[in-house]
Scaffold this active site. Structure first.
Site, mmCIF file in Angstrom:
data_model
loop_
_atom_site.group_PDB
_atom_site.id
_atom_site.type_symbol
_atom_site.label_atom_id
_atom_site.label_comp_id
_atom_site.label_asym_id
_atom_site.label_seq_id
_atom_site.Cartn_x
_atom_site.Cartn_y
_atom_site.Cartn_z
ATOM 1 N N ASP A 237 0.849 -1.199 0.000
ATOM 2 C CA ASP A 237 0.000 0.000 0.000
ATOM 3 C C ASP A 237 0.886 1.250 0.000
ATOM 4 O O ASP A 237 2.082 1.172 0.287
ATOM 5 C CB ASP A 237 -0.947 0.010 1.217
ATOM 6 C CG ASP A 237 -0.209 0.022 2.539
ATOM 7 O OD1 ASP A 237 0.794 -0.702 2.690
ATOM 8 O OD2 ASP A 237 -0.615 0.773 3.453
ATOM 9 N N ASP B 121 8.760 4.233 -1.359
ATOM 10 C CA ASP B 121 8.068 3.693 -0.164
ATOM 11 C C ASP B 121 6.843 2.927 -0.598
ATOM 12 O O ASP B 121 5.781 3.509 -0.727
ATOM 13 C CB ASP B 121 7.704 4.852 0.767
ATOM 14 C CG ASP B 121 7.074 4.362 2.065
ATOM 15 O OD1 ASP B 121 7.100 3.147 2.325
ATOM 16 O OD2 ASP B 121 6.539 5.191 2.797
ATOM 17 N N GLU C 93 0.035 -1.014 5.720
ATOM 18 C CA GLU C 93 1.108 -0.509 6.591
ATOM 19 C C GLU C 93 0.942 0.980 6.864
ATOM 20 O O GLU C 93 1.191 1.449 7.979
ATOM 21 C CB GLU C 93 2.472 -0.784 5.947
ATOM 22 C CG GLU C 93 3.646 -0.604 6.896
ATOM 23 C CD GLU C 93 4.194 0.817 6.984
ATOM 24 O OE1 GLU C 93 4.928 1.115 7.930
ATOM 25 O OE2 GLU C 93 3.883 1.641 6.099
ATOM 26 N N GLU C 94 0.515 1.712 5.842
ATOM 27 C CA GLU C 94 0.500 3.181 5.958
ATOM 28 C C GLU C 94 -0.613 3.694 6.880
ATOM 29 O O GLU C 94 -0.621 4.875 7.228
ATOM 30 C CB GLU C 94 0.367 3.827 4.572
ATOM 31 C CG GLU C 94 1.540 3.529 3.627
ATOM 32 C CD GLU C 94 2.815 4.264 4.011
ATOM 33 O OE1 GLU C 94 2.827 4.977 5.034
ATOM 34 O OE2 GLU C 94 3.816 4.103 3.283
ATOM 35 N N GLU D 168 19.846 4.011 2.231
ATOM 36 C CA GLU D 168 20.358 5.031 1.320
ATOM 37 C C GLU D 168 21.739 5.450 1.799
ATOM 38 O O GLU D 168 21.978 5.585 2.991
ATOM 39 C CB GLU D 168 19.489 6.295 1.308
ATOM 40 C CG GLU D 168 18.014 6.078 1.203
ATOM 41 C CD GLU D 168 17.367 6.054 2.578
ATOM 42 O OE1 GLU D 168 17.929 5.404 3.496
ATOM 43 O OE2 GLU D 168 16.308 6.667 2.733
HETATM 44 ZN ZN LIG Z 1 6.832 2.266 3.978
#
Ligand SMILES: [Zn+2]
Length: 434
Positions: free
Chosen positions: A80, A110, A144-145, A175
């Protein structure tokens, strides 16, 4: 051993496809994306299952059984995304367009990129006939979000036996960070706790036309706000920032000096490192009188307070008093979640270090923590032995280029980093499960 060029091409194509499934949460609507991923992994030889807490929003569990006797490694991700306003973007956020050597779209960082790299790494290994010693799991969650109620939280509670693992690779770091001539890849091993509170001052109501007839609670907030503007609680060392400061070439035993020195070299690094070194207090919402002509008897401000992993309310209170003093206010905690962590020195960290040593020999690997949460928290809570790390290596785009794009407009990921990450996951699978 899957070919690097092949891994990059496949991950790019898979990410483009994934971005075209609109999985903005809410409502999420992850079904079609999850079926697509299931088919990819099933074709490669994985045993796949879609498990839904709510219709139309399944989680994917894919398992590659092994020869028996080894650990279980789980490659984890969520499919998601947060919302996107096309008006702010220079491309359609659900186009998955390939432009300037990047894949563009909501989720490109993301975290559909990592999901694509994990699925391609796992599928490529399976297709070549590779089999793990223990088991290779791929778990792609929904929701998840928006708090994981239908995703990781539900899976870990209701289907613990199906998602239990010894090692997990998830989102959270990776990163590259350039600092003072050094190159450092972060591995997220911990997450700070959330202790949000309401801070209230008290006075006496009265008519606003006669200022001294009452006792104005609102003006009593001013020195408290000023205190939080002037300073944060004193810094304190914990294993994750110790690892990061060391990798950045700074002396971790004196965090205040380290942050000051970092600020001279690169203020952006100091801004990122400082919150990892202690409790933070960020006032975000205020309220007082409901009427303009009434002196407020109460005024309050909501403070987003984050606490280093493993520490609780008592510790937060000590640090809050350090900034706000002992009296003149009352406090009520609205949220209390203790932060979580996995150990730093583990076979999974060795595998990551080994891979970085091969592909970027001048670079260092450092443990780090996140000021927020990922799905890793549910695994660390449900399976205390599980070592869960956040690692999606990127070197074309550094931390300061990538960070504003996450949840922002024109989110994109360099194609070269997609191949880079898929390669890392192949290596980690082979190292831990050979
Ligand atoms: Zn995420």
């Amino acid at each position: 051993m899957p070919e690097p060029a092949q891994l990059e091409r496949r991950t790019t194509e898979l990410l483009q496809r994934l971005i075209r499934f609109n999985t903005v949460n809410p409502p999420g609507n992850e079904q079609a994306a999850q079926e697509f991923l299931r088919d990819t992994l099933a074709t490669a030889g994985f045993e796949c299952e879609l498990l839904s807490a709510i219709e139309g929003r399944p989680n994917l569990i894919a398992r590659l059984p092994g020869r028996g006797g080894g650990p279980i490694l789980c490659l984890c991700g969520h499919v998601d995304t947060v919302l996107a306003d096309p008006a702010d973007w220079s491309v359609d956020p659900w186009s998955g367009e390939l432009k300037d050597d990047c894949v563009w779209g909501r989720g490109a960082l993301d975290m559909k990129s990592q999901v694509a790299a994990e699925v391609v790494a796992a599928a490529s290994l399976a297709e070549e006939g590779w089999r793990p010693s223990g088991e290779l799991l791929v778990v792609i969650t929904a929701d998840e979000e928006a708090g994981a109620e239908f995703g990781a939280q539900w899976l870990c509670n209701e289907h613990a036996d199906k998602v239990r693992c010894d090692y997990m690779v998830n989102e959270g770091a990776g990163e590259i960070l350039h600092f003072d001539g050094r190159r450092v890849y972060g591995v997220c091993v911990a997450e700070k706790g959330v202790f949000r509170f309401t801070l209230t001052t008290h006075g006496e109501a009265g008519h606003a036309s006669i200022p001294r007839i009452g006792d104005n609670a609102l003006t009593k907030l001013a020195p408290l706000l000023q205190a939080m503007r002037d300073r944060q609680p004193s810094l304190e060392l914990s294993p994750e920032p110790e690892s990061l400061l060391t990798a950045l070439g700074m002396d971790p035993s004196d965090p205040e000096t380290a942050v000051r020195e970092a600020a001279k070299t690169d203020p952006r690094v100091a801004v990122l490192v400082e919150p990892l070194l202690g409790v933070t207090l960020t006032p975000t919402m205020a309220r007082a009188s409901d009427k303009i002509n009434v002196i407020p008897a109460q005024a309050s401000v909501k403070v987003d307070c984050r606490v280093p992993p493993g520490l609780g309310q008592d510790h937060a209170l000590v640090k809050i008093r350090e900034v706000l003093g002992e009296d003149g206010w009352s406090i009520e905690f609205d949220e209390q979640v203790v932060g979580n962590r996995s150990p730093i020195e583990t076979p999974l960290m060795d595998a990551i270090r080994g891979w970085v040593g091969q592909v970027d020999s001048e670079a260092a690997v450092a443990a780090t923590s996140l000021p927020g949460f990922t799905d890793s928290r549910w695994w660390r809570e449900a399976f205390p032995e599980c070592v869960a790390y956040g690692f999606f290596p990127q070197r074309q785009m550094d931390m300061f280029e990538a960070a504003p794009l996450v949840h922002g407009a024109d989110e994109r990921v360099p194609v070269a980093d997609l191949g880079f990450a898929a390669n890392a996951y192949v290596h980690i699978c082979q190292e831990l499960l050979s």
